[in-house]
Design an enzyme around this catalytic site. Structure first.
Site, PDB file in Angstrom:
ATOM      1  N   SER A 195       2.173  -1.490  12.024  1.00  0.00           N
ATOM      2  CA  SER A 195       2.892  -1.747  10.774  1.00  0.00           C
ATOM      3  C   SER A 195       3.460  -0.434  10.276  1.00  0.00           C
ATOM      4  O   SER A 195       2.965   0.651  10.627  1.00  0.00           O
ATOM      5  CB  SER A 195       1.934  -2.338   9.729  1.00  0.00           C
ATOM      6  OG  SER A 195       2.525  -2.360   8.439  1.00  0.00           O
ATOM      7  N   TYR A 246      -6.763  -2.075   5.401  1.00  0.00           N
ATOM      8  CA  TYR A 246      -5.668  -2.584   6.230  1.00  0.00           C
ATOM      9  C   TYR A 246      -4.776  -1.450   6.716  1.00  0.00           C
ATOM     10  O   TYR A 246      -4.474  -1.352   7.916  1.00  0.00           O
ATOM     11  CB  TYR A 246      -4.839  -3.602   5.455  1.00  0.00           C
ATOM     12  CG  TYR A 246      -3.614  -4.044   6.213  1.00  0.00           C
ATOM     13  CD1 TYR A 246      -3.715  -4.937   7.282  1.00  0.00           C
ATOM     14  CD2 TYR A 246      -2.345  -3.543   5.895  1.00  0.00           C
ATOM     15  CE1 TYR A 246      -2.596  -5.328   8.002  1.00  0.00           C
ATOM     16  CE2 TYR A 246      -1.223  -3.926   6.607  1.00  0.00           C
ATOM     17  CZ  TYR A 246      -1.354  -4.812   7.661  1.00  0.00           C
ATOM     18  OH  TYR A 246      -0.237  -5.189   8.375  1.00  0.00           O
TER      19      TYR A 246
END
Length: 262
Positions: free
Chosen positions: A139, A152
């Protein structure tokens, strides 16, 4: 000769389902992994109806410690070997790390980090044998600290670092290794994470279909790190202009306002 497949985790929705469609359209036989058997069965039927080969459906909760062994057993039972591995499954959670459920955050690490690593190492001999490839979904979050989503962001930093290193190790063996680093993508991810997309999602977001198409093209072309969308491509350049403490503060203001804590 043993039949070769492309294994895709998190294939029941979002980027994973679109990955399945684009690989199937390019004549790959698939092995689809996700928790929801009904979604996998429906996707499999769609692929067959579109002229693709019938996928191997492997319903499996990837957060469980024995998940990777179950996947390996299912592949062996089907008499296939993995040529391409697409580690797409993952989830995030919004809020202060110290306030959120600890076990849930540890399960996030199990899925985002442990399962991805296990499958990469477990299936690497097959991928090497067939001169295939590994695509790991990281990401843009993997480039920066993420107050309000700390675990995360950290997990995606691991994925990016691990993938970049694996690329150097496996490249001489003829294996493609790619890290996909999307920004906000409209999918079920946001609902599970507990937030509603904001202006940043509208500016930086790219559709799951477009992300999957770029991912396939990039893996086949042996690209290293891929940032889908013009807005996301600019982010790594901008990050060089500011100290990480400044970036962390900016992310904190954005994230914590979004979850009603700013």
């Amino acid at each position: 000769m043993t039949e070769r497949v492309t294994l895709i985790t998190g294939a029941s929705a979002g980027i994973g389902a679109e990955m399945a469609r684009v690989f199937a359209a390019n004549k790959h036989r698939l092995a689809l992994v996700a928790r929801r058997a009904d979604r996998l069965t429906a996707l499999s039927a769609e692929i067959v109806a579109s002229g693709g080969q019938a996928p191997i459906v492997i319903p499996c909760d990837l957060e469980q410690p024995d998940a990777c062994a179950k996947i390996e057993d299912a592949l062996q039972s089907a008499g296939v070997e993995v040529e391409y591995l697409i580690n797409n499954a993952g989830f995030g959670m919004f809020g202060f790390a110290v306030d959120m459920d600890r076990d849930a955050q540890l399960r996030m690490i199990d899925l985002n980090v442990r399962t991805l690593t296990d499958l990469s190492l477990r299936l690497a001999p097959q991928v090497i044998k067939h001169k295939g490839g590994i695509l790991n979904v990281s990401s843009i979050a993997g480039l920066i600290p993420g107050p309000g989503m700390a675990v995360y962001y950290a997990s995606k930093a691991y994925v990016l670092s691990f993938t970049e290193a694996l690329r150097q190790e496996l490249g001489p063996k003829g294996v493609r290794v790619t890290a996909l680093c999307p920004g906000p993508v409209p999918s079920e991810f946001q609902a599970r994470a507990g937030f509603k997309p904001g202006l940043d999602s509208a500016i930086l977001g790219v559709s799951p279909k477009d992300v999957a198409a770029l991912a396939y093209k990039s893996l086949m072309a042996n690209k290293g790190t891929v940032f889908p969308g013009l807005g996301i491509k600019i982010v790594p350049v901008l990050l060089r202009l500011f100290p990480r403490s400044f970036i962390a503060g900016a992310v904190a203001r954005l994230q914590l306002t979004r979850v009603g804590q700013g």
